[in-house]
Design a protein around this motif. Structure first.
Motif, PDB file in Angstrom:
ATOM      1  N   MET A   1       0.862  -1.177   0.000  1.00 33.80           N
ATOM      2  CA  MET A   1       0.000   0.000   0.000  1.00 33.80           C
ATOM      3  C   MET A   1       0.897   1.224   0.000  1.00 33.80           C
ATOM      4  O   MET A   1       1.952   1.224   0.628  1.00 33.80           O
ATOM      5  CB  MET A   1      -0.805   0.062   1.304  1.00 33.80           C
ATOM      6  N   LEU A   2       0.443   2.272  -0.668  1.00 37.29           N
ATOM      7  CA  LEU A   2       1.244   3.490  -0.750  1.00 37.29           C
ATOM      8  C   LEU A   2       0.373   4.677  -0.335  1.00 37.29           C
ATOM      9  O   LEU A   2      -0.728   4.854  -0.845  1.00 37.29           O
ATOM     10  CB  LEU A   2       1.710   3.668  -2.203  1.00 37.29           C
ATOM     11  N   SER A   3       0.869   5.460   0.629  1.00 33.27           N
ATOM     12  CA  SER A   3       0.101   6.643   1.041  1.00 33.27           C
ATOM     13  C   SER A   3       0.396   7.793   0.086  1.00 33.27           C
ATOM     14  O   SER A   3       1.352   7.734  -0.699  1.00 33.27           O
ATOM     15  CB  SER A   3       0.477   7.053   2.454  1.00 33.27           C
TER      16      SER A   3
ATOM     17  N   ARG B   1       4.510   6.915   1.878  1.00 36.72           N
ATOM     18  CA  ARG B   1       4.809   5.851   2.831  1.00 36.72           C
ATOM     19  C   ARG B   1       4.325   4.528   2.270  1.00 36.72           C
ATOM     20  O   ARG B   1       3.274   4.459   1.637  1.00 36.72           O
ATOM     21  CB  ARG B   1       4.144   6.134   4.183  1.00 36.72           C
TER      22      ARG B   1
ATOM     23  N   VAL C   1       3.805   0.313   2.792  1.00 41.89           N
ATOM     24  CA  VAL C   1       3.620  -0.792   3.739  1.00 41.89           C
ATOM     25  C   VAL C   1       3.457  -2.106   2.964  1.00 41.89           C
ATOM     26  O   VAL C   1       2.542  -2.252   2.158  1.00 41.89           O
ATOM     27  CB  VAL C   1       2.371  -0.566   4.622  1.00 41.89           C
TER      28      VAL C   1
ATOM     29  N   MET D   1      -9.347  -2.947   3.850  1.00 40.64           N
ATOM     30  CA  MET D   1      -8.260  -2.165   3.252  1.00 40.64           C
ATOM     31  C   MET D   1      -8.517  -0.673   3.435  1.00 40.64           C
ATOM     32  O   MET D   1      -7.588   0.102   3.674  1.00 40.64           O
ATOM     33  CB  MET D   1      -8.139  -2.492   1.758  1.00 40.64           C
TER      34      MET D   1
ATOM     35  N   GLN E   1      -5.995   1.752   5.472  1.00 39.88           N
ATOM     36  CA  GLN E   1      -5.413   2.951   4.883  1.00 39.88           C
ATOM     37  C   GLN E   1      -5.605   4.146   5.815  1.00 39.88           C
ATOM     38  O   GLN E   1      -4.699   4.943   6.005  1.00 39.88           O
ATOM     39  CB  GLN E   1      -6.062   3.236   3.521  1.00 39.88           C
TER      40      GLN E   1
ATOM     41  N   LEU F   1      -3.247   3.442   8.995  1.00 38.78           N
ATOM     42  CA  LEU F   1      -1.809   3.493   8.774  1.00 38.78           C
ATOM     43  C   LEU F   1      -1.333   4.835   8.227  1.00 38.78           C
ATOM     44  O   LEU F   1      -0.223   5.257   8.499  1.00 38.78           O
ATOM     45  CB  LEU F   1      -1.371   2.385   7.810  1.00 38.78           C
ATOM     46  N   PHE F   2      -2.172   5.467   7.429  1.00 40.12           N
ATOM     47  CA  PHE F   2      -1.678   6.616   6.670  1.00 40.12           C
ATOM     48  C   PHE F   2      -2.241   7.962   7.090  1.00 40.12           C
ATOM     49  O   PHE F   2      -1.753   8.998   6.678  1.00 40.12           O
ATOM     50  CB  PHE F   2      -1.966   6.420   5.179  1.00 40.12           C
TER      51      PHE F   2
END
Lengths: 225, 225
Positions: free
Chosen positions: A65-67, A71, A73, B143, B147, B150-151
């Motif tokens: 996953m990409l923020s 970032r 993960v 998910m 998100q 985490l973000f």
């Protein structure tokens, strides 16, 4: 792909192969191409592309996953024999999120065209079921990763990661940057650097330019439980 | 359940209903019971039980992950019309993780016996496919939650949560404990308390015994984007 070669491979990878009509089998083969991804290459990025269903023949892919701030993960890694469906999220209606996949090592991959797979899933319930079952398997992988990230301390995750790596390689050195390690354990580089310094001050590891050398396996093992 | 009542309900909830033989339909009805869960009741806890497939007629359920230390992260909430399959993880082989579900409000639920559903999924590909498709839908929910957790910063998550609650209720007060709010946004009580105090010092909210009153909607809205 040639039909003979294709049938031999697909029997291994795709549990629905025998449920397809000869025409559908032929269509699937014609809709598949072999792709080589060099180490570091991007396989797909979020919802901007719909690459297709990936069958990994060799090498290693990493899905993450990409923020918005970049970032990253790690959700899971894929190896030879694995099939990747989230790269075809556009073909399964129930998947409404987007992840990214890169080649972590050089990889040989069979790519089934997304719209061809979509068409087959509409025609044949076994294809559809295979897709959703595969997505559910990845769901389990992701839940495992999330449990680690949300509930386990960074010290323990880092210790488990280093232990796994030296167990796999048989070497006492892990040749990775702090950035790479942070991605694997779902943390940030600064956090990993701080924790590695703490491990070093405790005599567990020694930091070198190219990575991390484990000095005291017994102490490292004590951190695992 | 009586057959007539059952058929009427299942046609709405279960897309595979028409694909069942009359015998299978009958078997499914006989394997289903109505259960009332009082607010706060535990519906299932991790892998210790295999309750079955839940069809929510009214009320609200909450599914969450629980750490060994008791930390609790909300994955999704289920409302009237939703079907819950993860409570039957034991019937779908690809689900290898365990989550918990509680009744967040009083709830009327139809519970399909787990081993009956398992048997039907083995016999009928449409049942199996329904199960995995449903699991994939929840994967998408999870998910989304991840998100956020985490973000996104706690300040933003808390602001979004408060905004959603006052928009839904039409009141300017959110009557929940900090503990409850923390669960909904996937954070810890202390973190929520600290952030609410910060919001209060900024004149955005006022803290009362029973919850949080929003004083400045404009400032709160500014935190959303």
């Amino acid at each position: 792909m040639s039909s003979d070669n294709c049938a031999a491979l697909f029997t291994q990878y795709l549990s629905f192969w025998e449920q397809l009509t000869p025409d559908q089998q032929d269509f699937l083969c014609r809709s598949t191409r072999e792709v080589h991804y060099a180490k570091g290459a991007s396989v797909h990025r979020g919802d901007r592309q719909c690459v297709g269903v990936l069958l990994i023949k060799s090498g290693q892919l990493r899905t993450y996953m990409l923020s918005e701030e970049g970032r990253d993960v790690t959700l899971y890694r894929l190896f030879a024999g694995d099939v990747c469906i989230l790269s075809a999220s556009c073909v399964l209606d129930a998947i409404t999120f987007a992840v990214c996949t890169d080649a972590e090592e050089d990889a040989e991959v069979l790519v089934i065209n997304a719209s061809a797979f979509h068409q087959l899933a509409d025609e044949n319930i076994y294809v559809k079921c295979f897709g959703y079952q595969l997505a559910t398997t990845r769901f389990s992988d992701v839940m495992w990763a999330m449990q680690q990230i949300l509930f386990m301390g960074v010290d323990k995750r880092l210790a488990i990661f280093l232990w796994d790596e030296i167990s796999k390689s048989g070497s006492s050195e892990v040749k990775m940057t702090h950035e790479q390690i942070a991605r694997y354990i779902g943390s940030a580089r600064e956090v990993v650097t701080r924790m590695l310094k703490y491990f070093a001050s405790d005599g567990i590891v020694e930091l070198s330019r190219g990575g991390v050398r484990i000095l005291d396996r017994k102490k490292l093992q004590n951190l695992l439980s």
